[in-house]
Design an enzyme around this catalytic site. Structure first.
Site, PDB file in Angstrom:
ATOM      1  N   ARG A  96       0.888  -1.132   0.127  1.00 19.79           N
ATOM      2  CA  ARG A  96       0.133   0.005  -0.226  1.00 19.79           C
ATOM      3  C   ARG A  96       0.770   1.371   0.022  1.00 19.79           C
ATOM      4  O   ARG A  96       2.011   1.007   0.672  1.00 19.79           O
ATOM      5  CB  ARG A  96      -0.688  -0.029   1.510  1.00 19.79           C
TER       6      ARG A  96
ATOM      7  N   HIS B 208      -2.187   1.603  -9.904  1.00 16.10           N
ATOM      8  CA  HIS B 208      -2.597  -0.401  -8.705  1.00 16.10           C
ATOM      9  C   HIS B 208      -3.276  -1.075  -9.580  1.00 16.10           C
ATOM     10  O   HIS B 208      -4.299  -1.120  -8.830  1.00 16.10           O
ATOM     11  CB  HIS B 208      -3.181   0.844  -8.100  1.00 16.10           C
TER      12      HIS B 208
HETATM   13  C1  GLV Z   1      -6.015  -4.308  -4.312  1.00 17.43           C
HETATM   14  O1  GLV Z   1      -4.883  -3.588  -3.572  1.00 17.43           O
HETATM   15  C2  GLV Z   1      -6.065  -5.380  -3.590  1.00 17.43           C
HETATM   16  O2  GLV Z   1      -6.483  -4.839  -2.156  1.00 17.43           O
HETATM   17  O3  GLV Z   1      -7.605  -6.215  -3.743  1.00 17.43           O
END
Ligand code: GLV
Length: 308
Positions: free
Chosen positions: A223, A271
């Site tokens: 993260r 992401h």
């Molecule tokens: C993405 O980051 C998830 O938590 O699936």
């Protein structure tokens, strides 16, 4: 009993179709079409509504549609409500692909060769055997283990670190604060696959970078909150780190003027390392619903005290 899905509606339509096939008796609704809120017993979401408990007084299970639950405000979720992370093979496959790509690119000097091509330079550099390349993974959950399994198959020298002791075949496993130091001292390519908790927030900071060998690479697929951005910039500019691959950041997206966008030593992706795949996610949810009905522990059940 209603199953309510509150996330991307297009994906929700796929969830609906797949669930109807396996559990036709279970009414399935997609937010904001909630029906009678008292009927909602199961909620699958990335972000619960703010008034979760007043809106859905009979909720029995809260599924995260993603691998993490750090986006949830646990203070607003009753302590007795089971919260379940998404543990499904589609997420694992995506993560293994992304990390393997990042490690191999680093291992085989991909960025250097791209720069050389643009400069019209034909120059070979020595190829190091994978066995001499020391890769370390922070976090030995299902993602960390799957990544290590694949990297090990390429012959990399693999190590991992976790909060509590773990054993993985042919992987040097470290744990706890003392173990972190040992892992960092031997790791040239560091991969962060930790959950974001109070004890892991900001773990990728100067003190950690300084313990890596000079010129190491950091890959953050955990993260954005794991990383202290200014410390990373300083470590890159000083050469302590040679490069960073960041699939997550804080905030997402970064503001347009943020230095990571154009930093020559940073690879930034939006992401996308790994995404929940509806087909396999629905299988995982169905398996968990069956477990729940049989009184068995659900896979991915969050331990509130641990934070993941
Ligand atoms: C993405 O980051 C998830 O938590 O699936």
């Amino acid at each position: 009993m209603t199953f309510l899905y509150k996330a991307d509606p297009n994906r929700g339509a796929t969830w609906k179709k797949l669930l109807a096939r396996e559990m036709p008796e279970l009414p399935f609704r997609i937010w904001p079409d909630i029906g009678n809120p008292k009927e909602v017993r199961i909620l699958a979401t990335w972000q619960p509504p703010l008034d979760l408990t007043t809106q859905f007084p009979n909720l029995e299970i809260l599924f995260s549609t993603g691998a993490g639950t750090d986006q949830f405000d646990f203070a607003a979720i009753p302590p007795t409500l089971p919260v379940v992370r998404m543990v499904e093979s589609g997420i694992v496959q995506g993560m293994v692909e992304y990390v393997t790509l990042a490690v191999l690119s680093q291992h085989r000097d991909w960025r250097t060769y791209q720069d050389q091509q643009r400069a019209g330079t034909w120059q070979a550099h020595p190829v190091r055997p994978a066995s001499s390349r020391r890769v370390g993974v922070l976090g030995l959950g299902n993602l960390g283990r799957a990544v290590l399994d694949r990297l090990h198959a390429f012959g990399f020298s693999c190590a991992g670190w976790s909060r509590s002791p773990q054993q993985i075949y042919d992987v040097e496993c470290h744990h706890g604060p003392a173990g972190l130091q040992a892992l960092l001292a031997r790791t040239e390519i560091l991969i962060c696959l930790l959950p974001l908790t109070d004890s892991t927030r900001g773990i990728l900071r100067k003190r950690l970078f300084d313990q890596l060998p000079h010129g190491a690479t950091v890959i953050n697929v955990g993260r954005g909150g794991h990383l202290v951005q200014d410390d990373l910039l300083r470590a890159l500019d000083a050469g302590q780190l040679s490069s960073a691959v960041l699939d997550v950041c804080d905030p997402e997206p970064l503001p347009p003027e943020h230095p990571f966008w154009s930093h020559p030593k940073v690879v930034l992706t939006p992401h996308i390392a790994s995404m929940t795949q509806p087909e396999t996610a629905v299988d995982a949810v169905i398996d968990n619903l069956r477990r729940y009905r049989q009184g068995l522990p659900m896979i991915g059940l969050v331990d509130r005290a641990r934070g993941y």
